[in-house]
Design a protein around this motif. Structure first.
Motif, mmCIF file in Angstrom:
data_model
loop_
_atom_site.group_PDB
_atom_site.id
_atom_site.type_symbol
_atom_site.label_atom_id
_atom_site.label_comp_id
_atom_site.label_asym_id
_atom_site.label_seq_id
_atom_site.Cartn_x
_atom_site.Cartn_y
_atom_site.Cartn_z
ATOM 1 N N TRP A 94 0.845 -1.199 -0.036
ATOM 2 C CA TRP A 94 -0.021 -0.058 0.120
ATOM 3 C C TRP A 94 0.812 0.982 0.073
ATOM 4 C CZ3 TRP A 94 -2.837 0.155 5.404
ATOM 5 C CH2 TRP A 94 -1.926 0.417 6.405
ATOM 6 N N MET A 95 0.193 2.414 -0.148
ATOM 7 C CA MET A 95 0.876 3.643 -0.314
ATOM 8 C C MET A 95 0.824 4.361 1.044
ATOM 9 S SD MET A 95 2.695 3.702 -3.013
ATOM 10 C CE MET A 95 2.923 5.530 -3.407
ATOM 11 N N LYS A 96 0.429 3.900 1.976
ATOM 12 C CA LYS A 96 -0.093 4.974 3.287
ATOM 13 C C LYS A 96 1.279 5.445 3.816
ATOM 14 C CE LYS A 96 -1.301 4.603 8.124
ATOM 15 N NZ LYS A 96 -1.717 3.636 9.202
ATOM 16 N N ASN A 97 1.291 6.785 3.863
ATOM 17 C CA ASN A 97 2.375 7.757 4.339
ATOM 18 C C ASN A 97 3.478 7.981 3.148
ATOM 19 O OD1 ASN A 97 1.380 8.412 6.834
ATOM 20 N ND2 ASN A 97 2.021 6.366 7.644
ATOM 21 N N TYR A 99 4.747 9.758 -0.047
ATOM 22 C CA TYR A 99 4.297 11.007 -0.527
ATOM 23 C C TYR A 99 4.476 10.984 -2.122
ATOM 24 C CZ TYR A 99 4.639 12.594 4.143
ATOM 25 O OH TYR A 99 4.344 12.869 5.743
ATOM 26 N N SER A 101 4.279 9.246 -5.826
ATOM 27 C CA SER A 101 3.956 7.997 -6.623
ATOM 28 C C SER A 101 5.042 7.107 -7.127
ATOM 29 C CB SER A 101 3.141 8.651 -7.859
ATOM 30 O OG SER A 101 2.670 7.664 -8.716
ATOM 31 N N THR A 120 1.331 4.383 -8.750
ATOM 32 C CA THR A 120 0.487 4.424 -7.598
ATOM 33 C C THR A 120 -0.134 5.501 -6.984
ATOM 34 O OG1 THR A 120 2.369 4.136 -6.325
ATOM 35 C CG2 THR A 120 1.494 2.117 -7.021
ATOM 36 N N GLU A 121 -1.141 5.712 -6.367
ATOM 37 C CA GLU A 121 -1.645 6.732 -5.764
ATOM 38 C C GLU A 121 -1.054 7.125 -4.419
ATOM 39 O OE1 GLU A 121 -5.717 8.529 -3.858
ATOM 40 O OE2 GLU A 121 -5.845 6.684 -5.111
ATOM 41 N N MET A 123 -0.126 8.232 -0.389
ATOM 42 C CA MET A 123 -0.906 8.379 0.572
ATOM 43 C C MET A 123 -2.231 7.306 0.698
ATOM 44 S SD MET A 123 0.861 10.401 2.327
ATOM 45 C CE MET A 123 0.005 10.784 3.654
ATOM 46 N N SER A 124 -2.323 6.589 -0.284
ATOM 47 C CA SER A 124 -3.486 5.670 -0.287
ATOM 48 C C SER A 124 -3.353 4.491 0.369
ATOM 49 C CB SER A 124 -3.751 5.193 -1.852
ATOM 50 O OG SER A 124 -4.721 4.121 -1.789
ATOM 51 N N THR A 125 -4.560 3.863 1.058
ATOM 52 C CA THR A 125 -4.525 2.536 1.930
ATOM 53 C C THR A 125 -5.099 1.810 0.997
ATOM 54 O OG1 THR A 125 -6.666 3.214 2.850
ATOM 55 C CG2 THR A 125 -4.474 3.770 4.012
ATOM 56 N N ARG A 126 -5.357 1.802 -0.193
ATOM 57 C CA ARG A 126 -5.738 0.824 -1.228
ATOM 58 C C ARG A 126 -4.663 -0.323 -1.382
ATOM 59 N NH1 ARG A 126 -5.462 -0.564 -6.609
ATOM 60 N NH2 ARG A 126 -4.008 1.395 -6.884
#
Length: 164
Positions: A94-97, A99, A101, A120-121, A123-126
């Motif tokens: 995931w991309m949590k925290n 900043y 892409s 990837t996006e 800050m995303s939690t996807r």
């Protein structure tokens, strides 16, 4: 900084080099966790367009894998992070925290690219799944796969993958 020896009585100041040594030791002790440098290794990807060489930080411990590239504001072209998920397994990222892409390149144990999650996006939690068994994940700046023509099936050269 004043460094006097003794308490309650006035004594001659300690020698400056002793004060400096104590000061330096305190600074180094405070910075020790942050000063730990990640292992950096070369990694090659063989594409239809030729061989692309990257300089990658290794994420091998659970702490390194959990943090990954979080909190970084930039990642230079040709740099990245390689996550070791030995043994080969289903992997989710995931991309949590995070900043910036990224392109996430999921790599099988034989060194072949399984899947690429491009752009990837931040800050995303996807959850971003590997889509099969992966031994490693290479994170590079977004757009890298497209720029260098990196595709599923391309071969990754690094000791993590069958000693190559």
């Amino acid at each position: 900084m004043k460094c006097d020896r003794g308490v309650g009585r006035r004594r001659a100041p300690a020698r400056p080099w002793i004060c400096f040594g104590i000061f330096l030791a305190l600074i180094l002790a405070a910075a020790a966790p942050a000063a730990r440098a990640a292992t950096v290794q070369p990694l090659e990807i063989v594409t239809k367009n030729g061989v692309q060489v990257f300089s990658v930080e290794m994420a091998t411990t659970e702490e390194e894998k959990e943090k990954g590239l979080m909190f970084r504001k930039e990642l230079a072209d040709g740099k990245g992070m390689l996550f070791d998920f030995s043994p080969e397994q289903e992997v989710s990222m995931w991309m949590k925290n995070t900043y910036i892409s990224l392109d996430m390149i999921f790599i099988r144990a034989d060194g072949r690219i399984l899947r690429i999650a491009e752009n990837t996006e931040p800050m995303s939690t996807r959850i971003i799944p590997s889509g099969g068994l992966a031994k490693g994940v290479l994170e590079v700046i977004a757009g890298t796969a497209k720029k260098y023509g990196i595709e599923p099936g391309d071969r990754v050269g690094h000791p993590l993958f069958n000693g190559k």
